[in-house]
Structures are given as structure tokens and as C-alpha cells.
Design a protein around this motif. Sequence first.
Motif, short mmCIF file in Angstrom:
data_model
loop_
_atom_site.label_atom_id
_atom_site.label_comp_id
_atom_site.label_asym_id
_atom_site.label_seq_id
_atom_site.Cartn_x
_atom_site.Cartn_y
_atom_site.Cartn_z
N THR A 63 2.41 -37.08 -19.59
CA THR A 63 2.48 -37.57 -20.97
C THR A 63 3.69 -37.02 -21.73
OG1 THR A 63 0.94 -35.82 -21.57
CG2 THR A 63 0.02 -38.02 -21.21
N SER A 64 4.20 -35.87 -21.30
CA SER A 64 5.44 -35.36 -21.91
C SER A 64 6.40 -35.00 -20.77
CB SER A 64 5.14 -34.14 -22.77
OG SER A 64 4.47 -33.16 -21.99
N PRO A 65 6.95 -36.02 -20.12
CA PRO A 65 7.72 -35.78 -18.90
C PRO A 65 8.97 -34.92 -19.13
CG PRO A 65 7.87 -38.08 -19.60
CD PRO A 65 6.89 -37.42 -20.51
N TYR A 66 9.39 -34.23 -18.06
CA TYR A 66 10.66 -33.49 -18.11
C TYR A 66 11.77 -34.51 -18.36
CZ TYR A 66 7.72 -30.05 -15.75
OH TYR A 66 6.71 -29.19 -15.43
N SER A 67 12.67 -34.17 -19.25
CA SER A 67 13.73 -35.13 -19.58
C SER A 67 14.72 -35.27 -18.42
CB SER A 67 14.49 -34.66 -20.82
OG SER A 67 15.25 -33.50 -20.48
N ILE A 68 15.48 -36.33 -18.46
CA ILE A 68 16.50 -36.55 -17.44
C ILE A 68 17.49 -35.39 -17.45
CG2 ILE A 68 18.56 -38.00 -17.03
CD1 ILE A 68 16.78 -40.28 -16.79
N GLU A 69 17.84 -34.89 -18.62
CA GLU A 69 18.81 -33.78 -18.71
C GLU A 69 18.24 -32.54 -18.03
OE1 GLU A 69 17.87 -35.68 -21.41
OE2 GLU A 69 19.70 -36.87 -21.12
N VAL A 141 10.09 -51.25 -18.09
CA VAL A 141 9.76 -50.69 -16.77
C VAL A 141 10.04 -49.19 -16.83
CG1 VAL A 141 10.19 -50.80 -14.29
CG2 VAL A 141 10.51 -52.85 -15.71
N HIS A 142 9.02 -48.41 -16.57
CA HIS A 142 9.16 -46.94 -16.53
C HIS A 142 9.07 -46.48 -15.09
CE1 HIS A 142 8.59 -46.32 -20.89
NE2 HIS A 142 7.84 -47.42 -20.78
N TYR A 143 9.83 -45.46 -14.74
CA TYR A 143 9.74 -44.88 -13.40
C TYR A 143 9.02 -43.55 -13.51
CZ TYR A 143 12.78 -48.67 -12.29
OH TYR A 143 13.28 -49.94 -12.15
N ARG A 144 7.74 -43.58 -13.18
CA ARG A 144 6.89 -42.40 -13.32
C ARG A 144 6.91 -41.59 -12.03
NH1 ARG A 144 6.45 -43.24 -18.70
NH2 ARG A 144 5.02 -44.92 -19.26
N PRO A 145 6.84 -40.25 -12.14
CA PRO A 145 6.75 -39.45 -10.91
C PRO A 145 5.49 -39.82 -10.14
CG PRO A 145 6.33 -38.10 -12.86
CD PRO A 145 6.78 -39.43 -13.36
N VAL A 146 5.59 -39.90 -8.81
CA VAL A 146 4.41 -40.24 -8.00
C VAL A 146 3.32 -39.19 -8.19
CG1 VAL A 146 3.55 -40.60 -5.66
CG2 VAL A 146 5.82 -41.40 -6.27
N SER A 167 15.75 -33.31 -3.38
CA SER A 167 16.64 -33.79 -4.45
C SER A 167 16.02 -35.01 -5.13
CB SER A 167 18.03 -34.10 -3.89
OG SER A 167 17.94 -35.05 -2.84
N ALA A 168 15.49 -35.92 -4.33
CA ALA A 168 14.92 -37.14 -4.91
C ALA A 168 13.59 -36.83 -5.61
CB ALA A 168 14.71 -38.20 -3.83
N ALA A 169 12.81 -35.91 -5.03
CA ALA A 169 11.53 -35.55 -5.66
C ALA A 169 11.76 -34.91 -7.04
CB ALA A 169 10.74 -34.59 -4.75
N LEU A 170 12.71 -33.99 -7.10
CA LEU A 170 12.99 -33.33 -8.39
C LEU A 170 13.59 -34.32 -9.39
CD1 LEU A 170 14.41 -29.87 -7.22
CD2 LEU A 170 12.17 -30.34 -8.26
N ALA A 171 14.44 -35.20 -8.90
CA ALA A 171 15.03 -36.20 -9.80
C ALA A 171 13.92 -37.02 -10.45
CB ALA A 171 15.98 -37.11 -9.02
N ALA A 172 12.85 -37.28 -9.68
CA ALA A 172 11.74 -38.09 -10.19
C ALA A 172 10.80 -37.26 -11.07
CB ALA A 172 10.96 -38.67 -9.02
N GLY A 173 10.91 -35.93 -11.00
CA GLY A 173 9.99 -35.08 -11.73
C GLY A 173 8.73 -34.76 -10.95
N GLU A 472 12.46 -43.34 -4.17
CA GLU A 472 11.30 -43.15 -3.29
C GLU A 472 10.14 -42.43 -3.96
OE1 GLU A 472 11.83 -45.01 0.39
OE2 GLU A 472 10.11 -43.83 -0.25
N PHE A 473 10.47 -41.52 -4.89
CA PHE A 473 9.42 -40.65 -5.43
C PHE A 473 8.93 -41.10 -6.81
CE2 PHE A 473 11.37 -38.24 -2.12
CZ PHE A 473 10.35 -37.48 -1.58
N VAL A 474 9.22 -42.34 -7.18
CA VAL A 474 8.71 -42.84 -8.46
C VAL A 474 7.81 -44.05 -8.23
CG1 VAL A 474 10.65 -42.04 -9.87
CG2 VAL A 474 10.76 -44.31 -8.81
N GLU A 475 6.95 -44.26 -9.19
CA GLU A 475 6.15 -45.48 -9.24
C GLU A 475 6.66 -46.27 -10.44
OE1 GLU A 475 4.00 -46.20 -7.01
OE2 GLU A 475 2.60 -44.57 -6.60
#
Length: 483
Positions: A63-69, A141-146, A167-173, A472-475
Motif C-alpha cells: 500500500t505504500s510501495p518503495y519509490s522508484i528512486e 496499469v500498475h506494476y506491482r511486486p509479485v 537485480s530484477a526482483a529489487l527493481a520490482a520491490g 519478470e517480478f511484477v504483476e
Amino acid sequence: MIESPLLEKLNGYIGGRWTDNAQGNTFDVFNPATGDVIAKVASMSESEVEDAVAAGKSALRLTSPYSIETRRKWLEDIRDALKANKEEVGRILCMEHGKPLHEAQGEVDYAAGFFDYCSKHIQALDAHTIPEKPKDCTWTVHYRPVGVTGLITPWNFPIGMIAKKLSAALAAGCPSVIKPASETPLTMIALFTLMDQHTDMPDGMVNLVMGKASVIGKVLCESPDVPMLSFTGSTEVGRKLIVDTADQVKKLALELGGNAPFIVFDDADLDAAADNLIANKFRGGGQTCVCANRIFVHEKVADAFGEKLAERVNKMTVGDGINGDVDLGPLINKAGFDKVKRHLEDALEQGASLVAGKQPGDLGDGLFFPPTVITDVTRDMCCYREETFGPLVPMALFRTEEEVIEAGNDTEFGLASYVFTGDAERAQRVAAGLRFGHCGWNTGTGPTPEAPFGGMKASGTGREGGLEGLFEFVEAQTVPRGF
Ligand code: ADP
């Protein structure tokens, strides 16, 4: 025993802290070049693996995702820490895997490249609103962490494989629970030491578990708090993970075995083909899933190509990778050595002939297998049907384009393939006909961070690297809004 400032702890890492290994269970890590035990590493219990999953769950933010930055900064910090510690991480990698030091240190750079790529392209994971307005609403369209992901890696690229996934998992949060292969846990411990010291990721974002694959695999497959596994390893274990996660319909990214064809047409630049084959085939001692496994050479150039290979192979040096200038280190263990030997023996018994290398009876002690070239290989031989995972180059002859496409595809696998020809149209036809996720034209190079890499058929599902890997790591979640 190995000494390193990056290996002060030889335990797991859960919820931002090193575990204390209260039960005292350990497993041995060997240097394959010497046979010496170089470390005793914590073998973790089922309840510790469950703790790691719980720690991951506590770091997941929906609900309060880590920001892209914020996520970009984690990636940049890991990239910078790897680059700054390339020599030491590479030395550890060399000692537990056996690959030559320069190759091991090159792998650390390669790994840093995945964190770099994801940091530069993470913006692609930002939400977007699609321009069409079906009915009376707009769609975002939101890309939520899996969610919490299990990342399971093999020993052949102790830092490269985790870099692709993490790298991809962390990028996705996505928080992760990471399990390295028991042959090469030290490089992973070094990575965790660097992440502990050089990043400010929240506790539980990355967790390290080591020990029995069956214990760790069970928790990761059964826990409803782990909705995704990303695995690189054998097709056999990949199949088991599919079965064991079927009830929960988990998301799986699987990079499994290969049986790469390397096709040399009669119009190819034979020197370039030979150089590329040597670089490709002997990488990591021939123990990679992208190493050429079946070399198809047009019958008109087979003798000339065999001579060029023999010339190069006879100059190669084999030895302990830590000694700087060797071309080829040892195989990872006795089972690996015996498999390559069995493939050589079987081929010679069934009519193949030796072009360069040693007869099986002349192989010495230890895990050093000499680079070996054989010809007149046929489809019934083990080295044609199975992935050899060692420095054996088996050449089979062909006559026509159609025949070689069919032969290349005559395997359940579909990971990497290579075609050498001076004819651009033929290269395009052959690449399209080969059911492999990667087809190098006049190059034996493998995956890079910028390009999606993965398998078709029994070589797996999903892609690592490139934008495809980043996703890969987002829904994708659609949130239409009415007016
Ligand atoms: P390799 O032949 O390259 O060792 P494996 O598929 O046996 O490939 O192993 C790849 C990784 O999968 C290693 O980290 C290994 O410990 C792990 N592994 C093996 N069996 C299982 C399992 N049942 N569940 C989870 N991980 C497993």
C-alpha cells in the motif's frame, strides 16, 4: 581455510542480521583445484528458512510501495560495491568454483552490469495510463511486486546468476529468500556482506539461506507467502519445482538445461568460428548451459575446421585458476569429471575419433580434464544427447541447411544456439528455424544484461536480462477509473 574480509560470517542472513547458527550444523566447501576444504558453512534448519520467509514478508510493501528512486539507489549501491570489490569477490569465486581468476573477476563485472541495467531502466516499471478509453473509463496499469520470491541459483556462475535475478526482483520491490548452490556459497556470502555494508535496504529485503536443498526447497514451495520462485539449474529439479508448486499455482521463472548446437557452414570464416567456439566452449571449464554441446560442421570444411580447433586446443593451459594465466580450471567435482569421461569413452567406443586431447586412459588424477576434440559424432552417442558440461568438443558432420536445422532441434532443450555463415539470408532462415531462445550469428557470445535471455521447450520459461527480464517480478494490475 579461506581468509577474506568479506567472509567474516559463514552463516545465513535473515531480517538484516547474520544468523548465529545455534545448532552448529555445517557443510564443507571445497576448492576443486586442490581438493582442500576451504570453509565450513552453516546448514540451516527448516524453521530458519521459515524465519527468512517471514522476514521477507515484513519487508514487502504494497500500500505504500518503495519509490522508484529508492529502488534505483539499492541497485546502484550494489553495482558500485561489486565494482569496488571485484578483485576480492573474484578471488573467492575462483577458489570455490575453479574458473580462472580473470574469468572469475570478469563475472563480477558481468554481475554488476545487471544491477546497472535495471537501475537505468527501472522507470519502465512506473504506472501508465493507456490512451484508449473503452466504455466510459480510463485504464491505469500498475506494476506491482509479485511478493516474496525464492531465488535458487546453481554453482556455475556464483555471482552472475544471482545478479540476474536479484537485480530484477529489487527493481520490482520484491523481497527475496536466496539459496546458493552448496558448491559455491562463499561468493553469495561475500555479496551479502557487501549489501549489508553498502546499502540501506530495509531489514528482510534480502535473506540468505544455505544448506540442504530438500529442506529449503520444501519451505519455498509450500509457503503461501512465497508466490514466486526463480530457479536456474537442472531440468530435473525444474520439473520437481513445477510439480511441487502446482497446487498453489506459483509463478515460476525457470532457466534449465541446454544442449546448444554450434553450426559451421562451408562459407563461414573458419578462423573466426574456431576462435568463437574456443571462447564459448571452454568458458567456466565448459560447465555452462550456453556452452556449445553439439558442433555441426559442413562436411566440406570438417577437416580444415578440425585442424584449426586442434591447433588452438593444443596450446591451451590447464591448471589451478588462481595462478593467473591458465585457460582452463578443474571441473567442479568428481561426478562432473566422471560424466565428461563417460561421454568421451562412449563416443570413442561408438566410432568417434580423437582430433585433440587425451585418451580416457591417460587422464590423470584430480578434476582437471584436458580440452578434447572428437569428430564423427552421431546422434546415438551420450555427448550428443546429453549436456556434457565439460571441455569436450564433439563434431558431427552435415550436408544441407534443412538437415542441420532438424538436427539442431533434435533435443528436448532450447536455450542457446549458434550459426556461422557468411550468408545473411541463410543466417536469418536458420535462426528462425532453430527453437532456441538465443541464436548467435557469427558469434559465440552468451547473454548480456541488455538482452532478454531464456529457454524454449524443456530449457524453461521466462527471461532474464533486458526489459523482459525487468518485468519478470511484477504483476500487471489494471485499475480502470469511471467518470
Ligand atoms: P546442478 O546440476 O547445476 O547442480 P541442480 O538443479 O541440481 O543443478 O541445482 C541447482 C540449484 O538448485 C542448487 O542451488 C541446488 O541446491 C538447488 N536444488 C536442488 N534440488 C532442489 C530442490 N528440490 N528444491 C530447491 N532447490 C533445489
